[in-house]
Design a protein around this motif. Structure first.
Motif, PDB file in Angstrom:
ATOM      1  N   ARG A  53     -14.917  78.119  71.409  1.00  0.00           N
ATOM      2  CA  ARG A  53     -15.562  76.804  71.514  1.00  0.00           C
ATOM      3  C   ARG A  53     -16.571  76.614  70.384  1.00  0.00           C
ATOM      4  N   LYS A  54     -17.356  77.647  70.089  1.00  0.00           N
ATOM      5  CA  LYS A  54     -18.325  77.568  68.980  1.00  0.00           C
ATOM      6  C   LYS A  54     -17.614  77.254  67.666  1.00  0.00           C
ATOM      7  N   TYR A  55     -16.498  77.922  67.442  1.00  0.00           N
ATOM      8  CA  TYR A  55     -15.748  77.740  66.196  1.00  0.00           C
ATOM      9  C   TYR A  55     -15.217  76.313  66.084  1.00  0.00           C
ATOM     10  N   ARG A  56     -14.670  75.807  67.171  1.00  0.00           N
ATOM     11  CA  ARG A  56     -14.124  74.448  67.141  1.00  0.00           C
ATOM     12  C   ARG A  56     -15.236  73.404  67.059  1.00  0.00           C
ATOM     13  N   ASP A  57     -16.378  73.709  67.641  1.00  0.00           N
ATOM     14  CA  ASP A  57     -17.549  72.832  67.516  1.00  0.00           C
ATOM     15  C   ASP A  57     -17.939  72.724  66.047  1.00  0.00           C
ATOM     16  N   LEU A  58     -17.956  73.852  65.365  1.00  0.00           N
ATOM     17  CA  LEU A  58     -18.265  73.888  63.930  1.00  0.00           C
ATOM     18  C   LEU A  58     -17.330  72.954  63.153  1.00  0.00           C
ATOM     19  N   ILE A  59     -16.050  72.991  63.514  1.00  0.00           N
ATOM     20  CA  ILE A  59     -15.053  72.199  62.782  1.00  0.00           C
ATOM     21  C   ILE A  59     -15.225  70.709  63.039  1.00  0.00           C
ATOM     22  N   VAL A  60     -15.209  70.306  64.311  1.00  0.00           N
ATOM     23  CA  VAL A  60     -15.200  68.870  64.613  1.00  0.00           C
ATOM     24  C   VAL A  60     -16.508  68.195  64.210  1.00  0.00           C
ATOM     25  N   ASN A  61     -17.600  68.956  64.146  1.00  0.00           N
ATOM     26  CA  ASN A  61     -18.886  68.373  63.768  1.00  0.00           C
ATOM     27  C   ASN A  61     -19.234  68.565  62.302  1.00  0.00           C
ATOM     28  N   ALA A  62     -18.288  69.053  61.503  1.00  0.00           N
ATOM     29  CA  ALA A  62     -18.556  69.242  60.076  1.00  0.00           C
ATOM     30  C   ALA A  62     -18.823  67.886  59.414  1.00  0.00           C
ATOM     31  N   PRO A  63     -20.000  67.711  58.807  1.00  0.00           N
ATOM     32  CA  PRO A  63     -20.328  66.424  58.172  1.00  0.00           C
ATOM     33  C   PRO A  63     -19.359  66.080  57.041  1.00  0.00           C
ATOM     34  N   GLN A  77     -12.727  71.155  75.877  1.00  0.00           N
ATOM     35  CA  GLN A  77     -13.977  71.744  75.403  1.00  0.00           C
ATOM     36  C   GLN A  77     -14.930  70.658  74.893  1.00  0.00           C
ATOM     37  N   SER A  78     -16.222  71.008  74.937  1.00  0.00           N
ATOM     38  CA  SER A  78     -17.239  70.046  74.526  1.00  0.00           C
ATOM     39  C   SER A  78     -18.402  70.770  73.860  1.00  0.00           C
ATOM     40  N   THR A  79     -19.301  70.002  73.280  1.00  0.00           N
ATOM     41  CA  THR A  79     -20.489  70.547  72.636  1.00  0.00           C
ATOM     42  C   THR A  79     -21.475  71.028  73.695  1.00  0.00           C
ATOM     43  N   ASP A  80     -22.552  71.653  73.247  1.00  0.00           N
ATOM     44  CA  ASP A  80     -23.570  72.145  74.180  1.00  0.00           C
ATOM     45  C   ASP A  80     -24.171  71.028  75.026  1.00  0.00           C
ATOM     46  N   ASP A  81     -24.203  69.819  74.459  1.00  0.00           N
ATOM     47  CA  ASP A  81     -24.773  68.701  75.224  1.00  0.00           C
ATOM     48  C   ASP A  81     -23.714  67.908  75.999  1.00  0.00           C
ATOM     49  N   GLY A  82     -22.492  68.474  76.081  1.00  0.00           N
ATOM     50  CA  GLY A  82     -21.489  67.902  76.976  1.00  0.00           C
ATOM     51  C   GLY A  82     -20.585  66.844  76.385  1.00  0.00           C
ATOM     52  N   LYS A  83     -20.596  66.668  75.080  1.00  0.00           N
ATOM     53  CA  LYS A  83     -19.741  65.647  74.468  1.00  0.00           C
ATOM     54  C   LYS A  83     -18.381  66.268  74.134  1.00  0.00           C
ATOM     55  N   LEU A  84     -17.309  65.687  74.659  1.00  0.00           N
ATOM     56  CA  LEU A  84     -15.968  66.217  74.441  1.00  0.00           C
ATOM     57  C   LEU A  84     -15.595  66.184  72.958  1.00  0.00           C
ATOM     58  N   PHE A  85     -14.930  67.248  72.504  1.00  0.00           N
ATOM     59  CA  PHE A  85     -14.473  67.290  71.113  1.00  0.00           C
ATOM     60  C   PHE A  85     -13.559  66.101  70.804  1.00  0.00           C
ATOM     61  N   ILE A  86     -12.716  65.727  71.767  1.00  0.00           N
ATOM     62  CA  ILE A  86     -11.814  64.584  71.566  1.00  0.00           C
ATOM     63  C   ILE A  86     -12.621  63.331  71.237  1.00  0.00           C
ATOM     64  N   ASP A  87     -13.710  63.118  71.966  1.00  0.00           N
ATOM     65  CA  ASP A  87     -14.518  61.917  71.749  1.00  0.00           C
ATOM     66  C   ASP A  87     -15.229  61.957  70.397  1.00  0.00           C
ATOM     67  N   ILE A  88     -15.677  63.146  69.982  1.00  0.00           N
ATOM     68  CA  ILE A  88     -16.323  63.268  68.671  1.00  0.00           C
ATOM     69  C   ILE A  88     -15.340  62.920  67.564  1.00  0.00           C
ATOM     70  N   LEU A  89     -14.127  63.426  67.671  1.00  0.00           N
ATOM     71  CA  LEU A  89     -13.113  63.128  66.654  1.00  0.00           C
ATOM     72  C   LEU A  89     -12.849  61.630  66.585  1.00  0.00           C
ATOM     73  N   LYS A  90     -12.693  60.998  67.745  1.00  0.00           N
ATOM     74  CA  LYS A  90     -12.408  59.555  67.756  1.00  0.00           C
ATOM     75  C   LYS A  90     -13.563  58.747  67.166  1.00  0.00           C
ATOM     76  N   GLN A  91     -14.782  59.175  67.438  1.00  0.00           N
ATOM     77  CA  GLN A  91     -15.940  58.473  66.870  1.00  0.00           C
ATOM     78  C   GLN A  91     -15.970  58.590  65.352  1.00  0.00           C
TER      79      GLN A  91
END
Length: 339
Positions: A47-57, A75-89
Protein backbone atom coordinates in the motif's frame (compact mmCIF):
# COMPACT_ATOMS: atom_id res chain seq x y z
CA UNK A 1 -22.75 -2.37 -25.31
CA UNK A 2 -22.28 1.32 -26.08
CA UNK A 3 -19.61 1.26 -28.78
CA UNK A 4 -19.50 5.05 -29.04
CA UNK A 5 -18.48 5.42 -25.40
CA UNK A 6 -15.95 2.58 -25.68
CA UNK A 7 -14.40 4.09 -28.80
CA UNK A 8 -14.15 7.51 -27.14
CA UNK A 9 -12.59 6.06 -24.00
CA UNK A 10 -10.02 4.07 -26.00
CA UNK A 11 -8.98 7.25 -27.80
CA UNK A 12 -8.71 9.11 -24.47
CA UNK A 13 -6.33 6.45 -23.18
CA UNK A 14 -4.11 6.95 -26.22
CA UNK A 15 -4.24 10.75 -26.21
CA UNK A 16 -1.41 13.18 -26.90
CA UNK A 17 1.96 12.54 -25.33
CA UNK A 18 0.71 10.10 -22.68
CA UNK A 19 0.90 6.38 -22.03
CA UNK A 20 -0.35 3.79 -19.57
CA UNK A 21 1.25 2.86 -16.26
CA UNK A 22 1.13 -0.88 -15.58
CA UNK A 23 1.13 -0.89 -11.78
CA UNK A 24 -0.61 -4.27 -11.92
CA UNK A 25 1.94 -6.63 -10.43
CA UNK A 26 0.24 -9.54 -8.72
CA UNK A 27 0.87 -9.92 -5.01
CA UNK A 28 3.40 -12.67 -5.74
CA UNK A 29 5.28 -10.56 -8.31
CA UNK A 30 5.25 -7.45 -6.12
CA UNK A 31 6.52 -9.45 -3.15
CA UNK A 32 9.28 -10.96 -5.29
CA UNK A 33 10.53 -7.49 -6.25
CA UNK A 34 10.32 -6.37 -2.64
CA UNK A 35 12.29 -9.42 -1.50
CA UNK A 36 15.11 -8.62 -3.94
CA UNK A 37 15.52 -5.24 -2.20
CA UNK A 38 14.90 -6.37 1.35
CA UNK A 39 11.51 -4.62 1.61
CA UNK A 40 8.97 -6.36 3.90
CA UNK A 41 6.50 -8.38 1.80
CA UNK A 42 3.30 -7.22 3.46
CA UNK A 43 0.05 -5.57 2.42
CA UNK A 44 1.06 -2.48 4.39
CA UNK A 45 4.24 -2.01 2.35
CA UNK A 46 2.48 -2.74 -0.94
CA UNK A 47 0.00 0.00 0.00
CA UNK A 48 2.86 2.41 0.83
CA UNK A 49 4.45 1.71 -2.54
CA UNK A 50 1.24 2.28 -4.47
CA UNK A 51 0.55 5.42 -2.45
CA UNK A 52 3.95 6.71 -3.57
CA UNK A 53 3.00 6.07 -7.20
CA UNK A 54 -0.52 7.49 -7.37
CA UNK A 55 0.46 10.61 -5.41
CA UNK A 56 3.61 11.36 -7.41
CA UNK A 57 3.41 15.07 -8.36
CA UNK A 58 3.09 15.56 -12.10
CA UNK A 59 2.45 11.91 -12.99
CA UNK A 60 -0.75 12.97 -14.75
CA UNK A 61 1.30 14.97 -17.27
CA UNK A 62 2.57 11.73 -18.82
CA UNK A 63 0.09 9.01 -17.84
CA UNK A 64 -3.46 8.70 -19.19
CA UNK A 65 -4.43 5.45 -17.49
CA UNK A 66 -3.19 3.21 -14.67
CA UNK A 67 -3.69 -0.55 -14.58
CA UNK A 68 -4.38 -1.76 -11.04
CA UNK A 69 -4.85 -5.14 -9.39
CA UNK A 70 -7.81 -6.14 -7.25
CA UNK A 71 -5.97 -5.38 -3.99
CA UNK A 72 -5.15 -1.85 -5.15
CA UNK A 73 -8.77 -1.05 -5.96
CA UNK A 74 -9.60 -1.24 -2.26
CA UNK A 75 -6.49 0.50 -0.92
CA UNK A 76 -6.38 4.10 0.24
CA UNK A 77 -4.07 6.73 1.69
CA UNK A 78 -3.49 7.17 5.41
CA UNK A 79 -6.32 9.69 5.50
CA UNK A 80 -8.75 7.28 3.84
CA UNK A 81 -8.83 8.53 0.25
CA UNK A 82 -9.15 5.66 -2.24
CA UNK A 83 -6.35 5.34 -4.79
CA UNK A 84 -9.02 5.06 -7.51
CA UNK A 85 -10.42 8.45 -6.53
CA UNK A 86 -6.97 10.07 -6.47
CA UNK A 87 -6.25 8.83 -9.98
CA UNK A 88 -9.59 10.13 -11.27
CA UNK A 89 -9.00 13.53 -9.68
CA UNK A 90 -5.69 13.70 -11.53
CA UNK A 91 -7.41 12.86 -14.82
CA UNK A 92 -5.83 9.38 -14.92
CA UNK A 93 -8.34 6.71 -15.96
CA UNK A 94 -8.23 3.69 -13.62
CA UNK A 95 -8.17 0.18 -15.07
CA UNK A 96 -7.81 -3.36 -13.75
CA UNK A 97 -5.89 -6.55 -14.50
CA UNK A 98 -8.50 -9.31 -14.57
CA UNK A 99 -6.71 -12.46 -15.68
CA UNK A 100 -5.76 -14.95 -12.97
CA UNK A 101 -2.34 -15.83 -14.29
CA UNK A 102 -0.83 -18.24 -16.78
CA UNK A 103 -0.60 -21.92 -15.85
CA UNK A 104 1.09 -24.87 -17.61
CA UNK A 105 -0.93 -26.13 -20.56
CA UNK A 106 -1.61 -29.82 -20.01
CA UNK A 107 -0.24 -31.93 -22.85
CA UNK A 108 1.93 -29.10 -24.18
CA UNK A 109 5.25 -29.00 -22.26
CA UNK A 110 6.74 -25.53 -21.93
CA UNK A 111 3.53 -23.74 -22.93
CA UNK A 112 0.96 -21.84 -20.88
CA UNK A 113 -2.70 -20.87 -20.95
CA UNK A 114 -4.18 -17.97 -19.00
CA UNK A 115 -7.01 -18.56 -16.53
CA UNK A 116 -9.78 -16.25 -15.33
CA UNK A 117 -12.83 -16.53 -17.58
CA UNK A 118 -15.00 -18.19 -14.90
CA UNK A 119 -17.13 -15.51 -13.26
CA UNK A 120 -15.44 -12.77 -15.29
CA UNK A 121 -18.66 -11.12 -16.48
CA UNK A 122 -19.81 -10.50 -12.91
CA UNK A 123 -16.37 -9.29 -11.81
CA UNK A 124 -16.24 -6.80 -14.65
CA UNK A 125 -19.66 -5.39 -13.79
CA UNK A 126 -18.53 -4.91 -10.19
CA UNK A 127 -15.33 -3.18 -11.31
CA UNK A 128 -17.36 -0.84 -13.53
CA UNK A 129 -19.47 0.09 -10.49
CA UNK A 130 -16.25 0.86 -8.58
CA UNK A 131 -15.28 3.37 -11.27
CA UNK A 132 -12.84 1.32 -13.35
CA UNK A 133 -13.13 1.90 -17.08
CA UNK A 134 -10.73 -0.49 -18.78
CA UNK A 135 -9.21 -3.92 -18.17
CA UNK A 136 -6.20 -6.00 -19.14
CA UNK A 137 -5.61 -9.70 -19.85
CA UNK A 138 -2.17 -11.18 -20.56
CA UNK A 139 -1.45 -14.28 -22.58
CA UNK A 140 2.06 -15.79 -22.48
CA UNK A 141 3.67 -17.22 -25.62
CA UNK A 142 7.10 -18.83 -25.29
CA UNK A 143 9.53 -19.52 -28.14
CA UNK A 144 11.53 -22.71 -27.86
CA UNK A 145 12.22 -26.03 -29.52
CA UNK A 146 9.02 -26.85 -31.46
CA UNK A 147 7.02 -24.21 -29.58
CA UNK A 148 4.80 -22.30 -29.65
CA UNK A 149 2.32 -24.83 -30.97
CA UNK A 150 -0.65 -23.73 -33.02
CA UNK A 151 -2.90 -25.14 -30.29
CA UNK A 152 -1.32 -22.87 -27.69
CA UNK A 153 -1.61 -19.82 -29.93
CA UNK A 154 -5.23 -20.52 -30.83
CA UNK A 155 -6.26 -21.34 -27.26
CA UNK A 156 -4.81 -18.10 -25.90
CA UNK A 157 -6.28 -16.10 -28.78
CA UNK A 158 -9.70 -17.56 -28.02
CA UNK A 159 -9.52 -16.66 -24.33
CA UNK A 160 -8.31 -13.14 -25.17
CA UNK A 161 -11.29 -12.71 -27.48
CA UNK A 162 -13.75 -14.04 -24.90
CA UNK A 163 -12.28 -11.68 -22.31
CA UNK A 164 -12.51 -8.71 -24.69
CA UNK A 165 -16.13 -9.52 -25.46
CA UNK A 166 -17.01 -9.67 -21.74
CA UNK A 167 -15.22 -6.34 -21.15
CA UNK A 168 -17.08 -4.45 -23.83
CA UNK A 169 -20.39 -5.89 -22.70
CA UNK A 170 -19.66 -4.52 -19.21
CA UNK A 171 -18.63 -1.08 -20.55
CA UNK A 172 -14.87 -1.51 -20.13
CA UNK A 173 -12.24 -1.04 -22.84
CA UNK A 174 -10.23 -4.27 -23.15
CA UNK A 175 -6.46 -4.15 -23.36
CA UNK A 176 -5.48 -7.29 -25.26
CA UNK A 177 -1.98 -8.45 -24.31
CA UNK A 178 -0.55 -11.41 -26.24
CA UNK A 179 3.06 -11.37 -25.03
CA UNK A 180 5.75 -13.28 -26.89
CA UNK A 181 8.23 -13.36 -24.02
CA UNK A 182 11.96 -12.66 -24.31
CA UNK A 183 13.02 -15.89 -22.59
CA UNK A 184 15.34 -18.01 -24.75
CA UNK A 185 18.05 -17.65 -27.36
CA UNK A 186 15.85 -17.10 -30.42
CA UNK A 187 16.71 -14.57 -33.11
CA UNK A 188 14.91 -11.31 -33.81
CA UNK A 189 13.66 -12.90 -37.05
CA UNK A 190 12.12 -15.80 -35.11
CA UNK A 191 10.41 -13.35 -32.75
CA UNK A 192 8.99 -11.52 -35.78
CA UNK A 193 7.66 -14.76 -37.29
CA UNK A 194 6.01 -15.94 -34.08
CA UNK A 195 4.58 -12.51 -33.19
CA UNK A 196 3.13 -12.19 -36.70
CA UNK A 197 1.37 -15.54 -36.37
CA UNK A 198 0.14 -14.72 -32.87
CA UNK A 199 -1.30 -11.33 -33.86
CA UNK A 200 -2.98 -12.72 -36.99
CA UNK A 201 -4.61 -15.42 -34.86
CA UNK A 202 -5.65 -13.00 -32.10
CA UNK A 203 -7.32 -10.54 -34.48
CA UNK A 204 -9.08 -13.37 -36.28
CA UNK A 205 -10.49 -14.52 -32.92
CA UNK A 206 -11.50 -10.95 -31.99
CA UNK A 207 -13.34 -10.62 -35.31
CA UNK A 208 -15.11 -13.95 -34.84
CA UNK A 209 -16.24 -12.88 -31.35
CA UNK A 210 -17.60 -9.58 -32.72
CA UNK A 211 -15.30 -7.44 -30.60
CA UNK A 212 -15.44 -3.75 -31.51
CA UNK A 213 -11.88 -3.14 -32.71
CA UNK A 214 -12.27 0.63 -32.35
CA UNK A 215 -13.03 0.18 -28.65
CA UNK A 216 -9.94 -1.83 -27.66
CA UNK A 217 -6.18 -1.39 -27.24
CA UNK A 218 -3.47 -3.85 -28.20
CA UNK A 219 -0.56 -4.40 -25.78
CA UNK A 220 2.12 -6.40 -27.63
CA UNK A 221 5.80 -7.10 -27.22
CA UNK A 222 8.41 -5.34 -29.31
CA UNK A 223 10.25 -7.53 -31.82
CA UNK A 224 13.44 -8.52 -30.01
CA UNK A 225 15.87 -11.42 -29.86
CA UNK A 226 15.75 -13.68 -26.82
CA UNK A 227 17.57 -12.70 -23.65
CA UNK A 228 20.18 -15.40 -24.25
CA UNK A 229 20.75 -14.54 -27.90
CA UNK A 230 24.07 -13.13 -29.08
CA UNK A 231 22.21 -10.70 -31.36
CA UNK A 232 22.40 -7.03 -30.36
CA UNK A 233 20.13 -5.13 -32.74
CA UNK A 234 20.16 -1.34 -32.79
CA UNK A 235 17.12 0.67 -31.74
CA UNK A 236 16.40 1.41 -35.40
CA UNK A 237 16.52 -2.29 -36.28
CA UNK A 238 14.09 -3.11 -33.48
CA UNK A 239 11.85 -0.27 -34.60
CA UNK A 240 11.81 -1.46 -38.21
CA UNK A 241 11.12 -5.09 -37.32
CA UNK A 242 8.37 -4.12 -34.86
CA UNK A 243 6.50 -1.62 -37.01
CA UNK A 244 6.65 -3.87 -40.08
CA UNK A 245 5.14 -6.71 -38.04
CA UNK A 246 2.37 -4.48 -36.71
CA UNK A 247 1.56 -3.06 -40.15
CA UNK A 248 1.10 -6.62 -41.42
CA UNK A 249 -1.16 -7.73 -38.60
CA UNK A 250 -3.01 -4.92 -36.76
CA UNK A 251 -6.10 -3.44 -38.46
CA UNK A 252 -6.05 0.32 -38.96
CA UNK A 253 -9.33 0.61 -37.06
CA UNK A 254 -7.57 -0.23 -33.77
CA UNK A 255 -7.08 3.17 -32.09
CA UNK A 256 -3.87 2.40 -30.28
CA UNK A 257 -0.99 0.10 -29.46
CA UNK A 258 0.66 0.34 -26.04
CA UNK A 259 3.85 -1.68 -25.73
CA UNK A 260 4.77 -3.78 -22.73
CA UNK A 261 8.40 -3.50 -21.69
CA UNK A 262 8.89 -7.21 -21.09
CA UNK A 263 11.99 -6.81 -18.95
CA UNK A 264 13.85 -4.42 -21.24
CA UNK A 265 16.19 -1.95 -19.53
CA UNK A 266 14.34 1.34 -19.03
CA UNK A 267 16.49 3.44 -21.37
CA UNK A 268 16.43 0.76 -24.10
CA UNK A 269 12.62 0.64 -24.05
CA UNK A 270 12.45 4.44 -24.40
CA UNK A 271 15.02 4.53 -27.20
CA UNK A 272 13.28 1.82 -29.22
CA UNK A 273 9.86 3.46 -28.92
CA UNK A 274 11.44 6.76 -29.94
CA UNK A 275 12.97 5.18 -33.07
CA UNK A 276 9.57 3.88 -34.15
CA UNK A 277 8.17 7.40 -34.10
CA UNK A 278 11.19 8.99 -35.77
CA UNK A 279 11.23 6.46 -38.60
CA UNK A 280 7.59 5.54 -39.13
CA UNK A 281 5.28 8.23 -37.75
CA UNK A 282 3.97 9.05 -41.21
CA UNK A 283 2.88 5.48 -42.02
CA UNK A 284 1.41 4.22 -38.73
CA UNK A 285 -2.43 4.29 -38.73
CA UNK A 286 -2.74 3.82 -34.95
CA UNK A 287 -1.40 5.74 -31.97
CA UNK A 288 1.72 4.06 -30.60
CA UNK A 289 2.63 4.46 -26.94
CA UNK A 290 3.88 2.71 -23.81
CA UNK A 291 2.28 0.60 -21.11
CA UNK A 292 5.39 -0.12 -19.07
CA UNK A 293 5.76 -1.50 -15.57
CA UNK A 294 9.38 -2.11 -14.60
CA UNK A 295 10.67 0.27 -17.28
CA UNK A 296 8.93 3.10 -15.42
CA UNK A 297 8.71 1.92 -11.83
CA UNK A 298 11.91 -0.03 -11.11
CA UNK A 299 14.23 2.99 -10.58
CA UNK A 300 11.68 4.48 -8.17
CA UNK A 301 11.27 1.20 -6.31
CA UNK A 302 15.02 0.88 -5.83
CA UNK A 303 15.33 4.46 -4.55
CA UNK A 304 12.39 4.12 -2.19
CA UNK A 305 13.55 0.79 -0.76
CA UNK A 306 10.69 0.81 1.73
CA UNK A 307 11.83 3.98 3.52
CA UNK A 308 9.47 6.94 4.06
CA UNK A 309 12.32 9.45 3.86
CA UNK A 310 13.02 8.34 0.29
CA UNK A 311 9.47 8.85 -1.03
CA UNK A 312 10.06 12.26 -2.63
CA UNK A 313 13.20 11.25 -4.54
CA UNK A 314 11.51 8.01 -5.65
CA UNK A 315 8.53 9.97 -6.95
CA UNK A 316 10.86 12.24 -8.91
CA UNK A 317 12.49 9.19 -10.50
CA UNK A 318 9.09 7.72 -11.39
CA UNK A 319 7.87 10.90 -13.08
CA UNK A 320 11.21 11.38 -14.81
CA UNK A 321 11.00 7.88 -16.30
CA UNK A 322 7.45 8.56 -17.44
CA UNK A 323 8.60 11.84 -19.01
CA UNK A 324 11.31 10.01 -20.98
CA UNK A 325 8.71 7.65 -22.43
CA UNK A 326 6.40 10.56 -23.16
CA UNK A 327 9.22 12.18 -25.13
CA UNK A 328 9.77 8.88 -26.94
CA UNK A 329 6.10 8.78 -27.94
CA UNK A 330 6.65 12.16 -29.57
CA UNK A 331 9.93 11.08 -31.22
CA UNK A 332 11.84 13.58 -29.06
CA UNK A 333 13.72 11.31 -26.67
CA UNK A 334 17.51 11.49 -26.62
CA UNK A 335 20.15 9.60 -24.64
CA UNK A 336 21.22 12.96 -23.20
CA UNK A 337 17.98 13.02 -21.21
CA UNK A 338 19.31 10.14 -19.11
CA UNK A 339 22.10 12.33 -17.79
Amino acid sequence: MNTTLLDTLAKQLMQGNKGLLAMDESTATCNKRFAELGIPQTEAYRRKYRDLIVNAPGLEDYISGAILVDETTRQSTDDGKLFIDILKQKGIIPGIKVDEGAIPMIGFPGEKITEGLDGLADRLKAYYTQGLRFAKWRAVITIGSDIPSLTCIKSNAYTLARYAMFCQDAGLVPIVEPEVVMDGNHSIQKCAEVTTEVLHTVFNALYQHRVDLEGMILKPNMILPGNDSAEKPTADQVAEATVKCLLRTVPATVPGIAFLSGGQPAADASERLNSMHKLFDDVMPWALTYSFSRAVQQPALELWNGKDEHIAVAQEALVFRASCNSAAKMGKYTAAMER
